[in-house]
Design a protein around this motif. Structure first.
Motif, PDB file in Angstrom:
ATOM      1  N   ASP A 256       0.850  -1.182   0.000  1.00 41.14           N
ATOM      2  CA  ASP A 256       0.000   0.000   0.000  1.00 41.14           C
ATOM      3  C   ASP A 256       0.889   1.236   0.000  1.00 41.14           C
ATOM      4  O   ASP A 256       1.939   1.262   0.646  1.00 41.14           O
ATOM      5  N   THR A 257       0.487   2.259  -0.701  1.00 40.18           N
ATOM      6  CA  THR A 257       1.299   3.482  -0.767  1.00 40.18           C
ATOM      7  C   THR A 257       1.103   4.353   0.468  1.00 40.18           C
ATOM      8  O   THR A 257       1.917   5.247   0.722  1.00 40.18           O
ATOM      9  N   LYS A 258       0.032   4.093   1.251  1.00 40.64           N
ATOM     10  CA  LYS A 258      -0.236   4.886   2.452  1.00 40.64           C
ATOM     11  C   LYS A 258      -0.003   4.035   3.696  1.00 40.64           C
ATOM     12  O   LYS A 258      -0.358   2.854   3.720  1.00 40.64           O
ATOM     13  N   TRP A 259       0.542   4.649   4.734  1.00 39.69           N
ATOM     14  CA  TRP A 259       0.841   3.887   5.944  1.00 39.69           C
ATOM     15  C   TRP A 259      -0.407   3.269   6.558  1.00 39.69           C
ATOM     16  O   TRP A 259      -0.369   2.173   7.117  1.00 39.69           O
ATOM     17  N   GLY A 261      -3.259   2.565   4.908  1.00 43.24           N
ATOM     18  CA  GLY A 261      -4.131   1.889   3.959  1.00 43.24           C
ATOM     19  C   GLY A 261      -4.529   0.499   4.411  1.00 43.24           C
ATOM     20  O   GLY A 261      -5.641   0.037   4.143  1.00 43.24           O
ATOM     21  N   GLN A 355     -11.527   9.787   7.065  1.00 43.02           N
ATOM     22  CA  GLN A 355     -10.158  10.296   7.049  1.00 43.02           C
ATOM     23  C   GLN A 355      -9.645  10.516   8.475  1.00 43.02           C
ATOM     24  O   GLN A 355     -10.366  11.037   9.333  1.00 43.02           O
ATOM     25  N   GLU A 357      -5.596  10.816  10.921  1.00 42.12           N
ATOM     26  CA  GLU A 357      -4.143  10.823  10.932  1.00 42.12           C
ATOM     27  C   GLU A 357      -3.655  10.345  12.291  1.00 42.12           C
ATOM     28  O   GLU A 357      -4.385  10.394  13.278  1.00 42.12           O
ATOM     29  N   ARG A 477       7.040   4.940   3.072  1.00 46.34           N
ATOM     30  CA  ARG A 477       5.666   5.441   2.991  1.00 46.34           C
ATOM     31  C   ARG A 477       5.226   6.128   4.283  1.00 46.34           C
ATOM     32  O   ARG A 477       4.184   6.780   4.315  1.00 46.34           O
TER      33      ARG A 477
END
Length: 560
Positions: A256-259, A261, A355, A357, A477
């Protein structure tokens, strides 16, 4: 065999008998040919053992992996959480054959085997053509059950060493097989399963079924830890399987390109997920950790209606006076092990919709609108501030127990309600988005684990440069614009850097004890207030006394 097992009947029987016999008393007499009316019935039977597996992968099994190791603890917090000394026994490696987490894990392992064997017995008798299903489909269904049996036994081997090998529900009072025999049984099951399981194709969603890559990954895990299991190094065999998975031999997977994901609300769509357990609000929820981790007022932080019981947290990185434990030991200090700038190290913030973080609750505890959340114990009606320390700071001051912070002890008995950083690995939405709650599936095997296994194998086989590159392929990533401030290099890669990488990427995913044992660090190393337990017999848990009481053919592990 005329039967259909009631899970309630099975659970009670196993609880009382210590798994003396896997065949139980049945509440009805139904043959598979008359019970199964449609493909839906076949799927229900096939996936019933998977619901047990989902329970099995958390709770006591997680606790045995994490609270005995260097990343997590349940400290006594004033009048709360002493629990008869149970938490301290696991932390200080003083558990006994009467401890509940040990008994629950032995029983849960063999219960999983029993459920999978029962489903396999019924499905193997079915004529799939009556449901317009192929023999290939039947072979794949049976292979899933073989792989699931292998999974349960793989965990049992890790926890206990040799266990009784059941291959039907008619066997009873079996003695323990040797470590080598159980290892060979797991290997046989997985090799056979790989031959008949389908491979994932591009675009396929992960929905909880075991595909070819998952069975191959389990076989790689078996070989990866073979030295701890049977005293034989098999890193070359593990390396071959891991490389084949990376090369898409067993299906189409990519990092996955996102941590987040692979952890987020829609993680079943992640190309990295090799095997996961589905989770959905008001159904089979991946939520057992919530109560353990979070303060009872953290509901205000999440803008939710769920209360916690304020038990678990990361082990501290700092002494009460603020100096780092890293100066004294190379293990533990999980929060400080993350590099500055790591996107995961940020405080958890939910931004709405799906979404978010960060993945930690740290520092001043506030509502989404910025109002202070207050405590109810040591900090009653005072703002809560979660600290990366363990100590009774509320008892420091004039006419109090301690005149200065330097006098504070830091150990399992000295927690407070704000002690320790809390992990939010599974995102929590607010009530306005409550349909997302528990939408994140439970990852069991993901491609980043395969990269890390491959990297460690390459290191152990002498290929440091390749090992470093593999770790860095995943690490990048986790930083803005993929600018890693502290990449793994040939110069800095060693046992402790590799253990740090496992800790960072898989924090809280129920594997830490196994990693420490593989590196011969579980009983020989110090972290926080845990001194080396010195005896290698503690690398395995005892056979529970309740199991031996139900089956006197069972022998106890050495040292207990």
């Amino acid at each position: 065999m005329k039967k259909y097992i009631s899970i309630a009947t099975l659970s009670v029987a196993l609880l009382l008998s210590g798994c003396t016999k896997l065949d139980q008393e049945f509440y009805s007499s139904v043959t598979p040919d008359t019970f199964f009316k449609s493909e839906k019935d076949i799927k229900a039977a096939l996936f019933r053992p998977f619901t047990h597996a989902k329970w099995y992968m958390g709770e006591d099994r997680w606790r045995l992996q994490e609270y005995t190791a260097d990343n997590f603890a349940i400290t006594t917090k004033g009048r709360h959480w002493y629990n008869g000394g149970e938490n301290e026994r696991y932390h200080y490696h003083r558990w006994t054959a009467d401890d509940n987490w040990v008994w629950g894990s032995w029983r849960g392992t063999l219960m999983g085997v029993a459920l999978a064997l029962d489903a396999k017995s019924d499905l193997s008798k079915l004529d799939y053509s009556k449901f317009t299903l192929t023999e290939e489909r039947k072979a794949a269904d049976l292979a899933q059950l073989d792989a699931l049996i292998a999974y349960f036994y793989l965990r049992g081997l890790d926890y206990f060493g040799g266990m009784p090998i059941f291959e039907s529900l008619d066997q009873e009072s079996l003695p323990r097989n040797s470590d080598q025999e159980l290892f060979a049984h797991i290997e046989k099951l997985l090799k056979a399963a790989i031959e008949n399981l389908p491979a994932k194709k591009a675009g396929d969603r992960e929905e909880g079924a075991i595909r070819q890559a998952a069975a191959a990954a389990m076989l790689a895990q078996l070989y990866f830890n073979a030295e701890a299991y049977i005293g034989k190094s098999m890193y070359a065999e593990s390396q071959k399987l891991a490389q084949d998975i990376v090369n898409k031999v067993y299906g189409d997977y990519s990092l996955d390109t996102k941590w987040n994901g692979v952890h987020g609300f829609k993680n079943n769509d992640s190309p990295e997920m090799i095997w996961s357990m589905p989770s959905e609000f008001k159904m089979l929820e991946y939520n057992w950790f919530y109560a353990d981790f979070y303060h009872y007022n953290t509901r205000q932080f999440f803008a939710q209606d769920m209360g916690g019981n304020n038990g678990a947290h990361l082990t501290p990185s700092k002494k009460p006076n603020g100096s780092l434990y890293a100066a004294d030991t190379k293990l533990g200090s999980p929060f400080e092990t993350f590099d500055q700038g790591d996107l995961r190290k940020a405080p958890y913030v939910y931004h709405g919709t799906d979404q978010y973080e960060g993945m930690f609750i740290v520092g001043p505890h506030k509502t989404p609108s910025g109002e202070a959340i207050v405590g109810g114990e040591e900090y009653k009606d005072k703002p809560l501030d979660f600290v990366d320390q363990v100590g009774r700071f509320s008892e420091v001051g004039p006419e109090k127990k301690y005149s200065s912070i330097d006098q504070l002890p830091s150990k399992m008995s000295e927690g407070e309600e704000n002690t320790g950083i809390r992990l939010v690995k599974v995102p929590i939405p607010n009530l306005a988005n409550n349909t997302l709650r528990w939408g994140a599936d439970m990852p069991i095997i993901r491609l980043s684990e395969i990269y890390y296994m491959l990297a460690e194998c390459e290191f152990r086989l002498g290929n440091k440069e390749k090992a470093a590159a593999l770790f860095n392929t995943v690490r990048k990533r986790n930083f803005a614009q993929e600018q890693d401030p502290n990449p793994v290099t040939v110069a800095n890669i060693d046992k402790y850097r590799i253990l740090d990488e496992w800790s960072i990427e898989f924090l809280g995913e129920g594997r830490r004890r196994t990693d420490l044992i593989r590196w011969k660090a579980f009983t020989t190393e110090k972290w926080w207030d845990h001194n080396p337990s010195t005896s290698a017999h503690l690398n395995r848990f005892p056979v529970p006394n309740q199991a031996i009481a139900g089956n006197n053919s069972l022998t106890q592990n050495p040292g207990y």
